[in-house]
Design an enzyme around this catalytic site. Sequence first.
Site, PDB file in Angstrom:
ATOM      1  N   PHE A  11       9.306  -3.773   2.977  1.00 36.27           N
ATOM      2  CA  PHE A  11       8.301  -3.798   4.041  1.00 36.27           C
ATOM      3  C   PHE A  11       7.874  -5.220   4.416  1.00 36.27           C
ATOM      4  O   PHE A  11       8.167  -5.705   5.520  1.00 36.27           O
ATOM      5  CB  PHE A  11       7.100  -2.951   3.615  1.00 36.27           C
ATOM      6  CG  PHE A  11       5.847  -3.176   4.401  1.00 36.27           C
ATOM      7  CD1 PHE A  11       5.869  -3.227   5.786  1.00 36.27           C
ATOM      8  CD2 PHE A  11       4.632  -3.340   3.753  1.00 36.27           C
ATOM      9  CE1 PHE A  11       4.708  -3.436   6.521  1.00 36.27           C
ATOM     10  CE2 PHE A  11       3.468  -3.545   4.466  1.00 36.27           C
ATOM     11  CZ  PHE A  11       3.503  -3.599   5.844  1.00 36.27           C
ATOM     12  N   PHE A  80       9.780 -11.737  -2.860  1.00 36.63           N
ATOM     13  CA  PHE A  80       9.109 -10.478  -2.543  1.00 36.63           C
ATOM     14  C   PHE A  80       9.533  -9.346  -3.480  1.00 36.63           C
ATOM     15  O   PHE A  80       8.792  -8.372  -3.636  1.00 36.63           O
ATOM     16  CB  PHE A  80       9.448 -10.023  -1.115  1.00 36.63           C
ATOM     17  CG  PHE A  80       8.921 -10.886  -0.024  1.00 36.63           C
ATOM     18  CD1 PHE A  80       7.606 -10.781   0.391  1.00 36.63           C
ATOM     19  CD2 PHE A  80       9.745 -11.790   0.625  1.00 36.63           C
ATOM     20  CE1 PHE A  80       7.118 -11.559   1.430  1.00 36.63           C
ATOM     21  CE2 PHE A  80       9.274 -12.576   1.661  1.00 36.63           C
ATOM     22  CZ  PHE A  80       7.957 -12.459   2.065  1.00 36.63           C
ATOM     23  N   ALA A  82      10.057  -6.460  -5.659  1.00 37.35           N
ATOM     24  CA  ALA A  82       9.148  -5.838  -6.626  1.00 37.35           C
ATOM     25  C   ALA A  82       9.083  -4.342  -6.391  1.00 37.35           C
ATOM     26  O   ALA A  82       9.287  -3.867  -5.272  1.00 37.35           O
ATOM     27  CB  ALA A  82       7.737  -6.432  -6.510  1.00 37.35           C
ATOM     28  N   THR A  99      11.734  -4.625 -13.179  1.00 35.41           N
ATOM     29  CA  THR A  99      11.868  -5.437 -11.958  1.00 35.41           C
ATOM     30  C   THR A  99      10.803  -6.518 -11.879  1.00 35.41           C
ATOM     31  O   THR A  99      11.112  -7.695 -11.668  1.00 35.41           O
ATOM     32  CB  THR A  99      11.790  -4.532 -10.713  1.00 35.41           C
ATOM     33  OG1 THR A  99      12.864  -3.605 -10.745  1.00 35.41           O
ATOM     34  CG2 THR A  99      11.866  -5.361  -9.442  1.00 35.41           C
ATOM     35  N   GLU A 135      -4.425  -6.605  -6.504  1.00 32.08           N
ATOM     36  CA  GLU A 135      -4.638  -5.565  -7.507  1.00 32.08           C
ATOM     37  C   GLU A 135      -4.615  -6.108  -8.929  1.00 32.08           C
ATOM     38  O   GLU A 135      -5.093  -5.451  -9.863  1.00 32.08           O
ATOM     39  CB  GLU A 135      -3.623  -4.443  -7.337  1.00 32.08           C
ATOM     40  CG  GLU A 135      -3.787  -3.704  -6.015  1.00 32.08           C
ATOM     41  CD  GLU A 135      -2.957  -2.435  -5.931  1.00 32.08           C
ATOM     42  OE1 GLU A 135      -2.886  -1.708  -6.938  1.00 32.08           O
ATOM     43  OE2 GLU A 135      -2.390  -2.180  -4.856  1.00 32.08           O
ATOM     44  N   SER A 162       2.113  -5.134 -14.243  1.00 32.48           N
ATOM     45  CA  SER A 162       3.422  -5.773 -14.127  1.00 32.48           C
ATOM     46  C   SER A 162       3.368  -6.967 -13.180  1.00 32.48           C
ATOM     47  O   SER A 162       4.017  -7.992 -13.407  1.00 32.48           O
ATOM     48  CB  SER A 162       4.472  -4.762 -13.669  1.00 32.48           C
ATOM     49  OG  SER A 162       4.254  -4.341 -12.330  1.00 32.48           O
ATOM     50  N   LYS A 163       2.582  -6.861 -12.103  1.00 30.96           N
ATOM     51  CA  LYS A 163       2.440  -7.996 -11.185  1.00 30.96           C
ATOM     52  C   LYS A 163       1.623  -9.109 -11.825  1.00 30.96           C
ATOM     53  O   LYS A 163       1.894 -10.300 -11.604  1.00 30.96           O
ATOM     54  CB  LYS A 163       1.797  -7.540  -9.878  1.00 30.96           C
ATOM     55  CG  LYS A 163       2.701  -6.692  -9.006  1.00 30.96           C
ATOM     56  CD  LYS A 163       3.963  -7.441  -8.558  1.00 30.96           C
ATOM     57  CE  LYS A 163       3.653  -8.517  -7.532  1.00 30.96           C
ATOM     58  NZ  LYS A 163       4.906  -9.169  -7.030  1.00 30.96           N
ATOM     59  N   ASN A 188      -4.346  -5.354   0.943  1.00 33.65           N
ATOM     60  CA  ASN A 188      -3.462  -4.284   1.412  1.00 33.65           C
ATOM     61  C   ASN A 188      -2.825  -4.624   2.759  1.00 33.65           C
ATOM     62  O   ASN A 188      -3.533  -4.809   3.750  1.00 33.65           O
ATOM     63  CB  ASN A 188      -4.249  -2.979   1.565  1.00 33.65           C
ATOM     64  CG  ASN A 188      -4.349  -2.203   0.275  1.00 33.65           C
ATOM     65  OD1 ASN A 188      -4.442  -2.788  -0.800  1.00 33.65           O
ATOM     66  ND2 ASN A 188      -4.351  -0.889   0.362  1.00 33.65           N
ATOM     67  N   PRO A 289      -5.162   8.959 -11.246  1.00 30.26           N
ATOM     68  CA  PRO A 289      -5.677   8.463 -12.524  1.00 30.26           C
ATOM     69  C   PRO A 289      -6.005   6.970 -12.461  1.00 30.26           C
ATOM     70  O   PRO A 289      -5.197   6.167 -11.979  1.00 30.26           O
ATOM     71  CB  PRO A 289      -4.518   8.728 -13.496  1.00 30.26           C
ATOM     72  CG  PRO A 289      -3.737   9.835 -12.871  1.00 30.26           C
ATOM     73  CD  PRO A 289      -3.849   9.611 -11.387  1.00 30.26           C
ATOM     74  N   GLY A 290      -7.189   6.594 -12.921  1.00 34.22           N
ATOM     75  CA  GLY A 290      -7.578   5.186 -12.964  1.00 34.22           C
ATOM     76  C   GLY A 290      -7.699   4.535 -11.607  1.00 34.22           C
ATOM     77  O   GLY A 290      -7.518   3.318 -11.476  1.00 34.22           O
TER      78      GLY A 290
END
Length: 353
Positions: A11, A80, A82, A99, A135, A162-163, A188, A289-290
Amino acid sequence: MSILVTGGAGFIGSNFVLEWMATHDEPLVNLDKLTYAGNRDNLISVQDDPRYRFVRGDIGDRSLLVRLLREHQPRAVVHFAAESHVDRSIMAPDAFMQTNVMGTFGLLEAVQEYWEGMNRDLRDGFRFLHVSTDEVFGSLKENDPEFDEYSPYRPNSPYAASKAASDHLVRAYHHTYGLPTVTSNCSNNYGPYQFPEKLIPLVIHRARSGQLIPVYGDGLQIRDWLHVSDHCAALRRMLAVGEPGAVYAVGGSAQRTNVQVVEALCALLGEARPGVDYFSLVRTVKDRPGHDRRYAVNASRTMDLLGWAPQETFASGLRRTMQWYLDNNEWVSRVTTGAYREWMDRQYPASLV
């Protein structure tokens, strides 16, 4: 010289590639694995341009990376590539670790070796631009100040964790080895070519198909929305003037609840395609969740340092985005078949809505 882009068929990546090709003469090499959200159809308009080269491959393939770096001699890498969907990370986190963490590590290793072999003048101008997310900072309460470049890391989902790990690796390679990295933590994104599992294209796709529109929980989760073209403009400025080791927070100054976004889209769809009560399609479903309650980004430092500012308001950007999806039904149809339908049936079974 050229630039190497990873994940340029996704994207944000594909929007960056298209805008780069429209505004720069410099060649671009696009390395993409073409997982479910990567789509070469996004880039049909540039596929025959002699300045553009597409390579299908994995950032975890060290020998491929070494070969591409040696062959094309890029003066910058824009990263990018991911896995990026929170819901998928909750159900199957393994791919996100592989990844986002190990892939970024392998890319850094290959780029570090390449950079060290460059002559001094070229080394000084080289940049490794790492595209990340807000995030990683976790969730804000209603009256908390917005995230900025100094916010502590408090990731709450496997995706965000992970990021965060990839951000820390990028920082470490700058401070330990001197690699001239730049990191972007954005809010976002929305706009053309976004896979219809994310909120805005999901609502447009389901509403125009007469399907029920799912909203998690009470729908009052707040996000700061940034049009992808504004984000890409900020990234180009980072490549041009970003300082080695710098982190830039990029936001659209457009905080909205999920319900507000859904209702705005229903109203726009009612104008563009009248005759359907789109509001009646909205249903609340069991919360994720979360689920983080609020994200918001203070981009004032980025605006000052880069001479950049968002050009789209949320109203103008949302209208443009909706119209793009309505005008590109063939693209939507191709990406919302097969595996996509199976995924959506698992996420939003009839019993939930």
